[in-house]
Enzyme design. Structure first.
Site, PDB file in Angstrom:
ATOM      1  N   GLU A  15       0.786  -1.268   0.067  1.00  0.00           N
ATOM      2  CA  GLU A  15      -0.048  -0.038  -0.017  1.00  0.00           C
ATOM      3  C   GLU A  15       0.727   1.238   0.012  1.00  0.00           C
ATOM      4  O   GLU A  15       1.842   1.434   0.913  1.00  0.00           O
ATOM      5  CB  GLU A  15      -1.047   0.069   1.291  1.00  0.00           C
ATOM      6  CG  GLU A  15      -1.980   0.603   0.894  1.00  0.00           C
ATOM      7  CD  GLU A  15      -2.943  -0.238   0.088  1.00  0.00           C
ATOM      8  OE1 GLU A  15      -3.394   0.363  -0.944  1.00  0.00           O
ATOM      9  OE2 GLU A  15      -3.716  -1.312   0.460  1.00  0.00           O
ATOM     10  N   LEU A  18     -11.802   0.293  -2.989  1.00  0.00           N
ATOM     11  CA  LEU A  18     -11.772  -0.981  -3.524  1.00  0.00           C
ATOM     12  C   LEU A  18     -11.647  -0.635  -5.165  1.00  0.00           C
ATOM     13  O   LEU A  18     -11.877  -1.463  -6.046  1.00  0.00           O
ATOM     14  CB  LEU A  18     -13.076  -1.877  -3.345  1.00  0.00           C
ATOM     15  CG  LEU A  18     -13.189  -2.243  -1.721  1.00  0.00           C
ATOM     16  CD1 LEU A  18     -14.370  -2.925  -1.492  1.00  0.00           C
ATOM     17  CD2 LEU A  18     -11.937  -3.326  -1.702  1.00  0.00           C
ATOM     18  N   SER A  65     -13.282   3.807  -8.763  1.00  0.00           N
ATOM     19  CA  SER A  65     -12.723   4.803  -9.921  1.00  0.00           C
ATOM     20  C   SER A  65     -11.945   4.079 -10.910  1.00  0.00           C
ATOM     21  O   SER A  65     -12.116   4.350 -12.122  1.00  0.00           O
ATOM     22  CB  SER A  65     -12.036   5.972  -9.514  1.00  0.00           C
ATOM     23  OG  SER A  65     -10.724   5.404  -8.642  1.00  0.00           O
ATOM     24  N   ASP A 111      -3.919   0.386  -9.052  1.00  0.00           N
ATOM     25  CA  ASP A 111      -5.334   0.278  -9.229  1.00  0.00           C
ATOM     26  C   ASP A 111      -5.842  -0.019 -10.672  1.00  0.00           C
ATOM     27  O   ASP A 111      -6.622  -0.985 -10.833  1.00  0.00           O
ATOM     28  CB  ASP A 111      -6.068   1.348  -8.753  1.00  0.00           C
ATOM     29  CG  ASP A 111      -5.961   1.514  -7.317  1.00  0.00           C
ATOM     30  OD1 ASP A 111      -5.523   0.839  -6.364  1.00  0.00           O
ATOM     31  OD2 ASP A 111      -6.289   2.641  -6.615  1.00  0.00           O
ATOM     32  N   TYR A 122      -4.450  12.151   0.652  1.00  0.00           N
ATOM     33  CA  TYR A 122      -3.433  11.223  -0.098  1.00  0.00           C
ATOM     34  C   TYR A 122      -2.569  12.019  -0.881  1.00  0.00           C
ATOM     35  O   TYR A 122      -1.114  11.902  -1.101  1.00  0.00           O
ATOM     36  CB  TYR A 122      -4.356  10.520  -1.144  1.00  0.00           C
ATOM     37  CG  TYR A 122      -3.885   9.644  -2.342  1.00  0.00           C
ATOM     38  CD1 TYR A 122      -3.653   8.382  -2.057  1.00  0.00           C
ATOM     39  CD2 TYR A 122      -3.357  10.336  -3.674  1.00  0.00           C
ATOM     40  CE1 TYR A 122      -3.100   7.413  -3.192  1.00  0.00           C
ATOM     41  CE2 TYR A 122      -2.758   9.490  -4.424  1.00  0.00           C
ATOM     42  CZ  TYR A 122      -2.684   8.096  -4.159  1.00  0.00           C
ATOM     43  OH  TYR A 122      -2.103   7.420  -5.098  1.00  0.00           O
TER      44      TYR A 122
END
Length: 345
Positions: free
Chosen positions: A27, A111, A114, A158, A207
């Site tokens: 992560e 999750l 986007s 992602d 972020y």
């Protein structure tokens, strides 16, 4: 919920889907050239698309019951349509299309709803306009769409997971070289995903701040990316909080590499260590998420658990004994008093 036909008065020309993802380890490393270990989830986003013969795009998000209209090549308002606008513009679509979106990927849960929207839009456009885009190029365009049109300075994980992963295996990805391999889950284990019920928005959270912090840490250490630091002691020369931000990235990369050959027990311990690092060094967790993680980590049938996604709320992922996921979820959620809690099946 209105269909494409009901909204636009005709049938769509093409339909395409893309899954959300859950990240097991790695992560906040992908924007520093690091290693990640995601897997796709069964939930997906579906885009129906058709040419409309105009110079504007029209988008309808069925789950939100919201419309958007904007010129070809331009950005959109409201925010949900920016992911579609970016995907279409950066793919070079030069004529107007109608887009109907449905999704079973929970929004604001970490999750990758986007990324699923971007990739499914690009898959539909690829089919409709016969675009010469392989799955890696789709992921790269989707990432640019999120950065340039939605304002989220994200890494590539992602979009690569949504474009290339499946729900049965892990995708070990080197985000610098895009070298990748698919791997089985540890024997005797399965994945459990629980939404904490605490919503978060990447664009409105810390972020982008975290990304700026690790970029400054890289600059001070004289490296291109923290991926190039293998001795964690090196980061202790940095001022607070940059030393802790960099410590997370360096140790998280090491955890991904160690997990590739780990059994379920060892993999679970790496997940537990990852959560502690995200909570204490990277400071992207949330008290309710920490509460739920602790309940999971102390359950007899759980090997390990951690927050997943960018943080500040959202979902958790646990590695549990095979066949025990339903019982674990029931036990843990009975003790958790967070908002809107739910299992992601």
């Amino acid at each position: 919920m209105k269909t494409f036909d009901e909204v636009f008065g005709r049938a769509p020309d093409v339909t395409a889907s893309a899954p959300g993802r859950v990240n097991l380890l790695g992560e906040h490393t992908d924007y520093q050239g690091g290693f990640v270990l995601p897997t796709a989830i069964p939930q997906d986003t579906t885009v129906h698309m058709g040419r409309n013969g105009t110079a504007e795009h029209r988008v309808y998000a069925a789950d939100l019951e919201r419309h958007a209209r904007f010129p070809v090549g331009a950005n959109a308002e409201p925010h949900f349509a920016q992911y579609v606008a970016g995907a279409l513009a950066l793919a070079g679509v030069q004529e107007g299309v109608d887009v109907h979106v449905t999704s079973t990927v929970p929004m604001g849960a970490g999750l990758s709803s986007s990324a699923a929207l971007e990739v499914s839009t690009l898959r539909a456009a690829r089919e409709l306009f016969a675009l010469d885009l392989d799955d890696v190029r789709v992921a790269q365009i989707a990432q640019r769409a999120e950065i340039e049109f939605a304002g989220v300075n994200c890494g590539i994980m992602d979009q690569m997971a949504s474009s290339l992963a499946d729900a049965r295996r892990m995708l070990r990805l080197d985000t610098r070289t895009l070298e990748r391999e698919t791997l089985p889950l540890p024997g005797g284990a399965q994945v459990l995903v629980i939404d904490s019920g605490v919503p978060r928005s990447l664009a409105e959270s810390g972020y982008n701040t975290r990304r700026a912090e690790v970029e400054e840490a890289s600059r001070l250490l004289g490296v291109h990316e923290l991926r190039d630091v293998t001795d964690v002691q090196v980061v202790e020369t940095l001022p607070e909080p940059l030393n802790r931000r960099a410590r997370h990235v360096v140790t998280e990369n090491a955890r991904v590499l160690a997990a590739v050959n780990a059994d379920a027990a060892a993999f679970g311990q790496l997940m537990n260590a990852s959560h502690a690092s995200l909570r204490d060094d990277y400071e992207v967790s949330h008290p309710k998420v920490d509460e739920l993680v602790e309940l999971l980590q102390t359950h007899a049938d759980v090997f390990g658990a951690r927050m997943t996604g960018a943080g500040f709320g959202g979902a958790l992922v646990a590695l549990v004994r095979e066949g025990a996921a339903e019982a674990v979820a029931a036990d843990v959620l009975a003790q958790y008093d967070g908002p809107g809690r739910r299992v992601v099946p």
